[in-house]
Design a protein around this motif. Structure first.
Motif, PDB file in Angstrom:
ATOM      1  N   TYR A  76      -4.058  -0.070  -3.916  1.00 58.19           N
ATOM      2  CA  TYR A  76      -3.951  -1.421  -3.345  1.00 58.19           C
ATOM      3  C   TYR A  76      -3.746  -2.462  -4.451  1.00 58.19           C
ATOM      4  O   TYR A  76      -2.787  -3.247  -4.423  1.00 58.19           O
ATOM      5  CB  TYR A  76      -5.220  -1.736  -2.554  1.00 58.19           C
ATOM      6  N   THR A  79      -0.551  -2.110  -6.627  1.00 62.18           N
ATOM      7  CA  THR A  79       0.683  -2.524  -5.964  1.00 62.18           C
ATOM      8  C   THR A  79       0.978  -4.007  -6.174  1.00 62.18           C
ATOM      9  O   THR A  79       2.148  -4.411  -6.232  1.00 62.18           O
ATOM     10  CB  THR A  79       0.587  -2.230  -4.454  1.00 62.18           C
ATOM     11  N   THR A  80      -0.062  -4.817  -6.290  1.00 63.31           N
ATOM     12  CA  THR A  80       0.129  -6.264  -6.300  1.00 63.31           C
ATOM     13  C   THR A  80      -0.204  -6.952  -7.621  1.00 63.31           C
ATOM     14  O   THR A  80       0.534  -7.815  -8.078  1.00 63.31           O
ATOM     15  CB  THR A  80      -0.734  -6.902  -5.200  1.00 63.31           C
ATOM     16  N   ARG A  83       2.319  -7.065 -10.869  1.00 62.16           N
ATOM     17  CA  ARG A  83       3.453  -7.968 -10.641  1.00 62.16           C
ATOM     18  C   ARG A  83       2.980  -9.422 -10.628  1.00 62.16           C
ATOM     19  O   ARG A  83       3.682 -10.319 -11.125  1.00 62.16           O
ATOM     20  CB  ARG A  83       4.139  -7.618  -9.323  1.00 62.16           C
ATOM     21  N   MET A  84       1.799  -9.669 -10.061  1.00 62.04           N
ATOM     22  CA  MET A  84       1.255 -11.013 -10.034  1.00 62.04           C
ATOM     23  C   MET A  84       1.029 -11.538 -11.451  1.00 62.04           C
ATOM     24  O   MET A  84       1.350 -12.691 -11.774  1.00 62.04           O
ATOM     25  CB  MET A  84      -0.077 -11.004  -9.263  1.00 62.04           C
ATOM     26  N   CYS A 100      10.689  -5.582  -3.587  1.00 64.66           N
ATOM     27  CA  CYS A 100       9.888  -6.468  -2.736  1.00 64.66           C
ATOM     28  C   CYS A 100       9.420  -5.738  -1.484  1.00 64.66           C
ATOM     29  O   CYS A 100       8.250  -5.818  -1.109  1.00 64.66           O
ATOM     30  CB  CYS A 100      10.714  -7.695  -2.365  1.00 64.66           C
ATOM     31  N   GLN A 103       6.822  -3.015  -2.247  1.00 63.25           N
ATOM     32  CA  GLN A 103       5.507  -3.633  -2.395  1.00 63.25           C
ATOM     33  C   GLN A 103       4.932  -4.025  -1.037  1.00 63.25           C
ATOM     34  O   GLN A 103       3.749  -3.784  -0.745  1.00 63.25           O
ATOM     35  CB  GLN A 103       5.595  -4.866  -3.293  1.00 63.25           C
ATOM     36  N   PHE A 107       1.596  -2.293   0.346  1.00 64.13           N
ATOM     37  CA  PHE A 107       0.497  -3.241   0.509  1.00 64.13           C
ATOM     38  C   PHE A 107      -0.101  -3.148   1.906  1.00 64.13           C
ATOM     39  O   PHE A 107      -1.328  -3.010   2.077  1.00 64.13           O
ATOM     40  CB  PHE A 107       1.015  -4.661   0.232  1.00 64.13           C
ATOM     41  N   VAL A 181       2.888 -12.450  -3.500  1.00 62.51           N
ATOM     42  CA  VAL A 181       3.244 -11.092  -3.089  1.00 62.51           C
ATOM     43  C   VAL A 181       4.324 -11.201  -2.024  1.00 62.51           C
ATOM     44  O   VAL A 181       4.542 -12.270  -1.450  1.00 62.51           O
ATOM     45  CB  VAL A 181       2.029 -10.309  -2.516  1.00 62.51           C
ATOM     46  N   ASN A 183       4.949 -11.169   1.154  1.00 60.12           N
ATOM     47  CA  ASN A 183       4.136 -11.323   2.354  1.00 60.12           C
ATOM     48  C   ASN A 183       5.044 -11.600   3.551  1.00 60.12           C
ATOM     49  O   ASN A 183       6.129 -12.157   3.389  1.00 60.12           O
ATOM     50  CB  ASN A 183       3.153 -12.486   2.152  1.00 60.12           C
ATOM     51  N   THR A 273      -5.517 -14.893   0.693  1.00 63.78           N
ATOM     52  CA  THR A 273      -4.850 -13.630   0.365  1.00 63.78           C
ATOM     53  C   THR A 273      -5.300 -13.121  -0.998  1.00 63.78           C
ATOM     54  O   THR A 273      -5.521 -11.919  -1.186  1.00 63.78           O
ATOM     55  CB  THR A 273      -3.324 -13.814   0.371  1.00 63.78           C
ATOM     56  N   THR A 277      -7.102  -9.594  -1.687  1.00 62.77           N
ATOM     57  CA  THR A 277      -6.284  -8.714  -2.511  1.00 62.77           C
ATOM     58  C   THR A 277      -7.005  -8.296  -3.780  1.00 62.77           C
ATOM     59  O   THR A 277      -6.915  -7.141  -4.211  1.00 62.77           O
ATOM     60  CB  THR A 277      -4.957  -9.405  -2.885  1.00 62.77           C
TER      61      THR A 277
END
Length: 290
Positions: A76, A79-80, A83-84, A100, A103, A107, A181, A183, A273, A277
């Motif tokens: 989890y 995955t995010t 990149r963040m 994108c 992900q 996610f 992300v 979303n 989020t 996350t």
């Protein structure tokens, strides 16, 4: 794509993240998220290592499910968060259409898998407390592994249709997504009622369905516990369930804030989020380790 007015399909997106933050604020947030990510991965790997090194734990349903839950948490955040962190230090660098949606898919698949695992954990606690004599048969190790496998399979299949529908939409610009992300909210900014309804229905069913199942399981547990003489029986039963209830409250509480108020946008929606996350993932291994 509309060739008459010169528009062309979007092949890359730019995740805006937190554009109002200055360089120093970005650096501080990056350091904070890096620490939370490292702590989350280390905590969950510790749980996995503890289960793998003790063969006795590998035959106990609670730890079989907990080991799978730890892997879900690792996937989890991986995955995010990387990149963040990249976007925080390198704003404006685009992410490809394929990356994108990969992900996006992973996610939400991990979120669905977590819902199914939390429900299975609630079932495990119900059988252990309300049917202790039949528990070794009803939740034998083989059955526990099968249930865990179905949680993973169900998680990856649950959002397949809405994500395929969203990926078939035409994105003709602008290619900026006001999030950190990939979303569904910014992706569904253009009118797509059938796709939006499918995604909303799929999301509501797994959230409220699993919450209802968990609450029913714990309602039956509390009813059984209240029939016991006050004392050690109560303490043992509640101690068994406390960590699971804490994790469930953090997870469902944060995602329901987003789901019940889907109009939330901007920094408020991003912060909610960000909490489920990163924040809940960081707290979960601490809670279960206790």
């Amino acid at each position: 794509m509309n060739t008459t007015n010169g528009t062309s399909p979007v092949t890359k997106f730019i995740l805006l993240g937190f554009p109002s933050l200055g360089r120093l604020s970005r650096t501080l947030l990056c350091a904070l998220l890096s620490s939370a990510y490292a702590g989350t991965v280390a905590g969950n790997l510790s749980i996995v290592w503890a289960v793998l090194r003790d063969h006795r734990l590998q035959r106990l349903p609670m730890y079989i499910l907990l080991g799978n839950f730890a892997w879900v948490e690792i996937v989890y955040v991986t995955t995010t968060v990387p990149r963040m962190l990249f976007d925080l230090m390198n704003p404006g660098v685009p992410i490809s259409f394929l990356d994108c949606f990969v992900q996006f898919y992973v996610f939400f698949s991990m979120g669905a898998t977590e819902c199914f695992l939390l429900s299975t954990m609630a079932l495990d606690r119900y059988l252990a407390i309300c049917h202790p004599l039949r528990y070794p048969v009803l939740m034998a190790p083989q059955i526990s592994w099968v249930l865990a496998a179905f949680c993973w399979l169900g998680g990856f299949l649950w959002f397949m249709m809405p994500i395929v529908l969203i990926s078939q939409l035409s994105f003709c610009g602008p290619n900026t997504l006001d999030h950190f992300v990939c979303n569904p909210d910014p992706l569904l900014a253009a009118p797509a009622p059938w796709t939006e309804q499918t995604f909303s229905t799929t999301t509501s069913r797994i959230i409220f369905g699993t919450v209802l199942f968990i609450l029913t399981s714990y309602g039956l547990i509390f009813r059984a516990v209240l029939r016991l003489p006050a004392g050690a029986g109560w303490q043992k039963a509640f101690a068994t369930c406390t960590s699971h209830l804490a994790v469930m409250g953090l997870f469902y509480g944060s995602i329901m804030v987003t789901y019940i108020n889907p109009a939330a946008s901007g920094n408020s929606g991003k912060m909610v989020t960000l909490f489920y996350t990163v924040g809940t993932r960081f707290l979960n291994p601490l809670t279960y380790s206790l």
